[in-house]
Design a protein around this motif. Structure first.
Motif, PDB file in Angstrom:
ATOM      1  N   ARG A  83       0.847  -1.186   0.000  1.00 39.91           N
ATOM      2  CA  ARG A  83       0.000   0.000   0.000  1.00 39.91           C
ATOM      3  C   ARG A  83       0.885   1.238   0.000  1.00 39.91           C
ATOM      4  NH1 ARG A  83      -5.134   0.477   4.094  1.00 39.91           N
ATOM      5  NH2 ARG A  83      -3.909   2.202   4.967  1.00 39.91           N
ATOM      6  N   VAL A  84       0.421   2.289  -0.652  1.00 32.09           N
ATOM      7  CA  VAL A  84       1.270   3.456  -0.897  1.00 32.09           C
ATOM      8  C   VAL A  84       1.666   4.163   0.392  1.00 32.09           C
ATOM      9  CG1 VAL A  84      -0.622   5.102  -1.217  1.00 32.09           C
ATOM     10  CG2 VAL A  84       1.536   5.430  -2.456  1.00 32.09           C
ATOM     11  N   ASP A  85       0.884   3.984   1.483  1.00 31.67           N
ATOM     12  CA  ASP A  85       1.201   4.663   2.740  1.00 31.67           C
ATOM     13  C   ASP A  85       2.076   3.828   3.652  1.00 31.67           C
ATOM     14  OD1 ASP A  85      -1.035   2.953   2.846  1.00 31.67           O
ATOM     15  OD2 ASP A  85      -1.836   3.917   4.636  1.00 31.67           O
ATOM     16  N   SER A  86       2.572   2.696   3.178  1.00 34.65           N
ATOM     17  CA  SER A  86       3.452   1.858   3.993  1.00 34.65           C
ATOM     18  C   SER A  86       4.906   2.295   3.869  1.00 34.65           C
ATOM     19  CB  SER A  86       3.323   0.385   3.579  1.00 34.65           C
ATOM     20  OG  SER A  86       2.096  -0.169   4.001  1.00 34.65           O
ATOM     21  N   VAL A  87       5.680   1.928   4.887  1.00 38.40           N
ATOM     22  CA  VAL A  87       7.137   2.082   4.859  1.00 38.40           C
ATOM     23  C   VAL A  87       7.725   0.690   5.018  1.00 38.40           C
ATOM     24  CG1 VAL A  87       9.151   3.061   6.004  1.00 38.40           C
ATOM     25  CG2 VAL A  87       7.033   4.397   5.846  1.00 38.40           C
ATOM     26  N   ILE A  88       8.562   0.274   4.071  1.00 43.51           N
ATOM     27  CA  ILE A  88       9.131  -1.071   4.080  1.00 43.51           C
ATOM     28  C   ILE A  88      10.647  -0.974   4.076  1.00 43.51           C
ATOM     29  CG2 ILE A  88       9.352  -3.239   2.796  1.00 43.51           C
ATOM     30  CD1 ILE A  88       6.546  -2.835   1.765  1.00 43.51           C
ATOM     31  N   ASP A  89      11.256  -1.618   5.062  1.00 37.72           N
ATOM     32  CA  ASP A  89      12.716  -1.610   5.196  1.00 37.72           C
ATOM     33  C   ASP A  89      13.285  -0.198   5.091  1.00 37.72           C
ATOM     34  OD1 ASP A  89      12.786  -4.301   5.664  1.00 37.72           O
ATOM     35  OD2 ASP A  89      13.480  -4.865   3.676  1.00 37.72           O
ATOM     36  N   GLY A  90      12.590   0.731   5.732  1.00 33.87           N
ATOM     37  CA  GLY A  90      13.084   2.099   5.842  1.00 33.87           C
ATOM     38  C   GLY A  90      12.764   2.997   4.668  1.00 33.87           C
ATOM     39  N   GLU A  91      12.110   2.486   3.636  1.00 33.26           N
ATOM     40  CA  GLU A  91      11.795   3.310   2.467  1.00 33.26           C
ATOM     41  C   GLU A  91      10.289   3.509   2.328  1.00 33.26           C
ATOM     42  OE1 GLU A  91      13.918   3.667  -1.016  1.00 33.26           O
ATOM     43  OE2 GLU A  91      15.293   2.015  -0.620  1.00 33.26           O
ATOM     44  N   SER A  92       9.892   4.747   2.122  1.00 32.89           N
ATOM     45  CA  SER A  92       8.495   5.086   1.897  1.00 32.89           C
ATOM     46  C   SER A  92       8.053   4.590   0.531  1.00 32.89           C
ATOM     47  CB  SER A  92       8.301   6.607   1.981  1.00 32.89           C
ATOM     48  OG  SER A  92       7.104   7.004   1.346  1.00 32.89           O
ATOM     49  N   VAL A  93       6.993   3.776   0.494  1.00 32.63           N
ATOM     50  CA  VAL A  93       6.478   3.284  -0.782  1.00 32.63           C
ATOM     51  C   VAL A  93       6.027   4.460  -1.645  1.00 32.63           C
ATOM     52  CG1 VAL A  93       4.685   1.865  -1.870  1.00 32.63           C
ATOM     53  CG2 VAL A  93       5.828   1.061   0.214  1.00 32.63           C
ATOM     54  N   ASN A  94       5.386   5.432  -1.031  1.00 32.66           N
ATOM     55  CA  ASN A  94       4.944   6.611  -1.756  1.00 32.66           C
ATOM     56  C   ASN A  94       6.112   7.324  -2.430  1.00 32.66           C
ATOM     57  OD1 ASN A  94       3.102   9.047  -2.314  1.00 32.66           O
ATOM     58  ND2 ASN A  94       4.680   9.946  -0.997  1.00 32.66           N
ATOM     59  N   GLN A  95       7.204   7.522  -1.705  1.00 31.61           N
ATOM     60  CA  GLN A  95       8.332   8.250  -2.265  1.00 31.61           C
ATOM     61  C   GLN A  95       9.008   7.463  -3.380  1.00 31.61           C
ATOM     62  OE1 GLN A  95       9.117  11.561  -1.433  1.00 31.61           O
ATOM     63  NE2 GLN A  95      10.125  11.210  -3.409  1.00 31.61           N
ATOM     64  N   VAL A  96       9.122   6.150  -3.191  1.00 31.53           N
ATOM     65  CA  VAL A  96       9.737   5.333  -4.242  1.00 31.53           C
ATOM     66  C   VAL A  96       8.921   5.427  -5.524  1.00 31.53           C
ATOM     67  CG1 VAL A  96      10.282   2.983  -4.970  1.00 31.53           C
ATOM     68  CG2 VAL A  96      10.899   3.734  -2.675  1.00 31.53           C
ATOM     69  N   ARG A  97       7.606   5.336  -5.414  1.00 34.85           N
ATOM     70  CA  ARG A  97       6.769   5.384  -6.623  1.00 34.85           C
ATOM     71  C   ARG A  97       6.808   6.755  -7.286  1.00 34.85           C
ATOM     72  NH1 ARG A  97       1.751   1.568  -4.428  1.00 34.85           N
ATOM     73  NH2 ARG A  97       3.098  -0.274  -4.186  1.00 34.85           N
ATOM     74  N   ARG A  98       6.888   7.818  -6.507  1.00 40.43           N
ATOM     75  CA  ARG A  98       7.074   9.147  -7.099  1.00 40.43           C
ATOM     76  C   ARG A  98       8.413   9.219  -7.828  1.00 40.43           C
ATOM     77  NH1 ARG A  98       3.848  13.627  -5.632  1.00 40.43           N
ATOM     78  NH2 ARG A  98       2.150  13.043  -4.233  1.00 40.43           N
ATOM     79  N   ASN A  99       9.443   8.645  -7.215  1.00 35.58           N
ATOM     80  CA  ASN A  99      10.759   8.642  -7.844  1.00 35.58           C
ATOM     81  C   ASN A  99      10.751   7.837  -9.155  1.00 35.58           C
ATOM     82  OD1 ASN A  99      11.726  10.166  -5.742  1.00 35.58           O
ATOM     83  ND2 ASN A  99      12.745   8.472  -4.702  1.00 35.58           N
ATOM     84  N   LEU A 100       9.960   6.757  -9.187  1.00 35.79           N
ATOM     85  CA  LEU A 100       9.843   5.985 -10.425  1.00 35.79           C
ATOM     86  C   LEU A 100       9.261   6.849 -11.536  1.00 35.79           C
ATOM     87  CD1 LEU A 100       8.449   2.595  -9.014  1.00 35.79           C
ATOM     88  CD2 LEU A 100      10.763   3.035  -9.837  1.00 35.79           C
ATOM     89  N   GLY A 101       8.240   7.619 -11.201  1.00 31.21           N
ATOM     90  CA  GLY A 101       7.649   8.521 -12.184  1.00 31.21           C
ATOM     91  C   GLY A 101       8.619   9.587 -12.648  1.00 31.21           C
ATOM     92  N   LYS A 102       9.403  10.125 -11.707  1.00 29.59           N
ATOM     93  CA  LYS A 102      10.401  11.126 -12.082  1.00 29.59           C
ATOM     94  C   LYS A 102      11.465  10.530 -12.997  1.00 29.59           C
ATOM     95  CE  LYS A 102       9.841  13.927  -7.894  1.00 29.59           C
ATOM     96  NZ  LYS A 102      10.481  14.436  -6.655  1.00 29.59           N
ATOM     97  N   ALA A 103      11.881   9.292 -12.682  1.00 33.34           N
ATOM     98  CA  ALA A 103      12.869   8.625 -13.535  1.00 33.34           C
ATOM     99  C   ALA A 103      12.303   8.384 -14.932  1.00 33.34           C
ATOM    100  CB  ALA A 103      13.307   7.307 -12.893  1.00 33.34           C
ATOM    101  N   LEU A 104      11.035   8.063 -15.022  1.00 38.14           N
ATOM    102  CA  LEU A 104      10.376   7.905 -16.323  1.00 38.14           C
ATOM    103  C   LEU A 104      10.448   9.205 -17.133  1.00 38.14           C
ATOM    104  CD1 LEU A 104       6.966   5.961 -16.077  1.00 38.14           C
ATOM    105  CD2 LEU A 104       8.841   5.542 -17.682  1.00 38.14           C
ATOM    106  N   ALA A 105      10.169  10.316 -16.469  1.00 41.67           N
ATOM    107  CA  ALA A 105      10.195  11.609 -17.150  1.00 41.67           C
ATOM    108  C   ALA A 105      11.608  11.965 -17.622  1.00 41.67           C
ATOM    109  CB  ALA A 105       9.649  12.696 -16.227  1.00 41.67           C
ATOM    110  N   GLN A 106      12.599  11.580 -16.834  1.00 40.71           N
ATOM    111  CA  GLN A 106      13.983  11.843 -17.221  1.00 40.71           C
ATOM    112  C   GLN A 106      14.390  11.020 -18.444  1.00 40.71           C
ATOM    113  OE1 GLN A 106      16.021  10.989 -13.565  1.00 40.71           O
ATOM    114  NE2 GLN A 106      15.178  12.797 -12.520  1.00 40.71           N
ATOM    115  N   GLU A 107      13.847   9.802 -18.513  1.00 45.39           N
ATOM    116  CA  GLU A 107      14.198   8.927 -19.636  1.00 45.39           C
ATOM    117  C   GLU A 107      13.340   9.196 -20.874  1.00 45.39           C
ATOM    118  OE1 GLU A 107      15.881   5.063 -17.091  1.00 45.39           O
ATOM    119  OE2 GLU A 107      14.096   4.855 -18.340  1.00 45.39           O
TER     120      GLU A 107
END
Length: 464
Positions: free
Chosen positions: A260-284
């Motif tokens: 779930r997007v509001d979870s934190v797993i092994d110290g990383e925010s799922v929400n932040q990781v998914r936002r970063n994935l979108g940003k990486a998509l835009a960069q590519e």
């Protein structure tokens, strides 16, 4: 050429929950119900709760969603201050009541309850070993194998029996185990499946994801470490470390889609990781378009990241029928496309005449995206550029996600241009592996990405 399967996402594995609260004025069954409700995205086939009053254990489980299996009357029958809960999607073993969890056995003079998330890779070998020892199975799931292995070591303490069992089983697992007066959590040596714990007053809570701790008002303490056994009883909480693996290998799909997007797993925010994935998509892949829309709900966070990085406006161009959920009664073959329309519908006044970037988290079979693109065209969209916030899925998963065969994977069978033509998009772009790992804080070696590159973190048994 392409199979027409309505469900076009990896199905989740399972969700586990446990609470230990003797001497605290809480309703363990009710809190477990809330915890399972928060974990419902991890499994919709069945749900179950076992409760201990320190003298005996009472269990209720059934097929369906949490709210279908439990009601006020049967929850009132579950009296006690300790509980274990489970929501299941069948990966090993059929979807049937006999395979609903928690599973129950005896451990010396105690009742043993077990809830399991994950999948073993040496199931056949272990089943044959237990059969030679005259063990008779009540289910077809690998979870009962773990339970029976623990029961075989009943001359040891429960913690040592769990540790002994961890030497025998291979694959991915997070476990929550309960007797009348003890609660145990355990995570496989590579940490492939998530498990965390927190405090609730003087009590303790174990859960697959931190969002379940939030749901019951518990305070997050930390993630259970790979290979760690957490034992909770009247003496307090104790950590026992199974011999460490050479490398942690958390399933990368927890961040892409499963959690779930509001979870934190092994110290990383799922929400932040998914936002970063979108940003990486835009960069590519920067696309000249009028707007960015997500495929709801799984593409929303990555789409927001894409629009933050690209500067393109974000619009909700597709509405989702929330009552359809992630699974629903599927229509006959001739009405497959109508089935997708039950879940998604374009908002025509936003989309008509526009060129759009449509962001989704992953592409497994491609059939649902094809039907969405067709609907967008019918709504008057001029251009559809599909951007996927993960690499092409090329290989099966043996660790608890229902990607069992390359025949199910569109990227394993066809090249990118063939897939684009099948879907009907003007362009199709996947996030690269490098882009994927750029979204994470930890090194790529600490994640299982076998579905993308075929590099499996454990030795594959002959039984697979």
């Amino acid at each position: 050429m392409f199979s027409r399967i309505l469900h076009d996402k990896p199905k989740e594995e399972c969700g586990v929950f446990g609470i230990y609260a003797p001497g605290i004025d809480v309703d363990a069954a009710q809190l477990t119900y809330y915890g399972l409700y928060a974990l419902q995205h991890r499994g919709q086939d069945s749900a179950g709760i076992a409760v201990s009053n320190s003298q005996s254990i009472n269990v209720h489980k059934g097929l369906g969603l949490v709210a279908q299996v439990f009601n006020e009357n049967n929850l009132k029958q579950l009296k006690g201050s300790m509980a274990v809960g489970h929501v299941r999607y069948s990966t090993t073993g059929a979807s049937s009541l006999e395979n609903a969890q928690p599973v129950i056995s005896r451990f010396s003079d105690k009742t043993l309850c077990l809830a399991h998330n994950g999948n073993l890779t040496n199931t056949n070998e272990l089943r044959q070993h237990l059969a030679k020892n005259k063990v008779f199975f009540q289910t077809t799931s690998d979870s009962e194998i773990i339970l029976q292995l623990i029961s075989q070591n009943s001359t040891l303490s429960l913690t040592e029996a769990v540790k002994m069992t961890m030497h025998q089983i291979k694959g991915a697992y997070s476990l929550v185990i309960m007797t009348e007066n003890q609660l145990i959590g355990a995570r496989d040596p590579k940490g492939m499946r998530p498990l965390c714990f927190g405090t609730l007053g003087e009590g303790y809570v174990l859960a697959s994801e931190s969002c379940a701790l939030d749901a019951v008002g518990a305070q997050f303490s930390r993630d259970v470490k790979p290979g760690e056994i957490i034992t909770i009883d009247q003496a307090g909480i104790k950590s026992t470390q199974f011999p460490l693996s050479s490398q942690r290998s958390l399933c990368i799909f927890e961040y892409i889609y499963l959690a779930r997007v509001d979870s934190v797993i092994d110290g990383e925010s799922v929400n932040q990781v998914r936002r970063n994935l979108g940003k990486a998509l835009a960069q590519e892949y920067f696309i000249h378009a009028d707007m960015v829309i997500p495929v709801p709900d799984s593409g929303i966070t990555s789409a927001l990241g894409y629009t933050e990085e690209s500067g393109l406006p974000y619009k909700e161009g597709l509405t989702k029928n929330r009552y359809a959920g992630r699974t629903f009664i599927q229509p006959g073959q001739e009405l497959r496309e109508l089935g997708v329309k039950l879940k998604f519908n374009p908002i025509k006044d936003i989309l008509k005449g526009q060129g759009i970037v449509m962001v989704d988290d992953s592409l497994v079979r491609g059939t649902t995206c094809r039907q969405i693109v067709k609907m967008l065209r019918q709504a008057g969209v001029m251009e559809v550029h599909l951007l996927v916030a993960s690499p092409p899925i090329l290989c099966p998963c043996y660790y608890g996600i229902d990607i069992a065969s390359p025949d199910q994977l569109v990227a394993a069978r066809f090249n990118q241009e063939e897939i684009r033509r099948f879907i009907g998009a003007d362009s199709l772009h996947y996030l690269s592996l490098n882009g994927l790992f750029s979204a994470l804080k930890a090194p790529r070696e600490e994640f299982c990405s076998a579905c993308f590159n075929g590099t499996y973190p454990t030795e594959m048994a002959r039984s697979i």
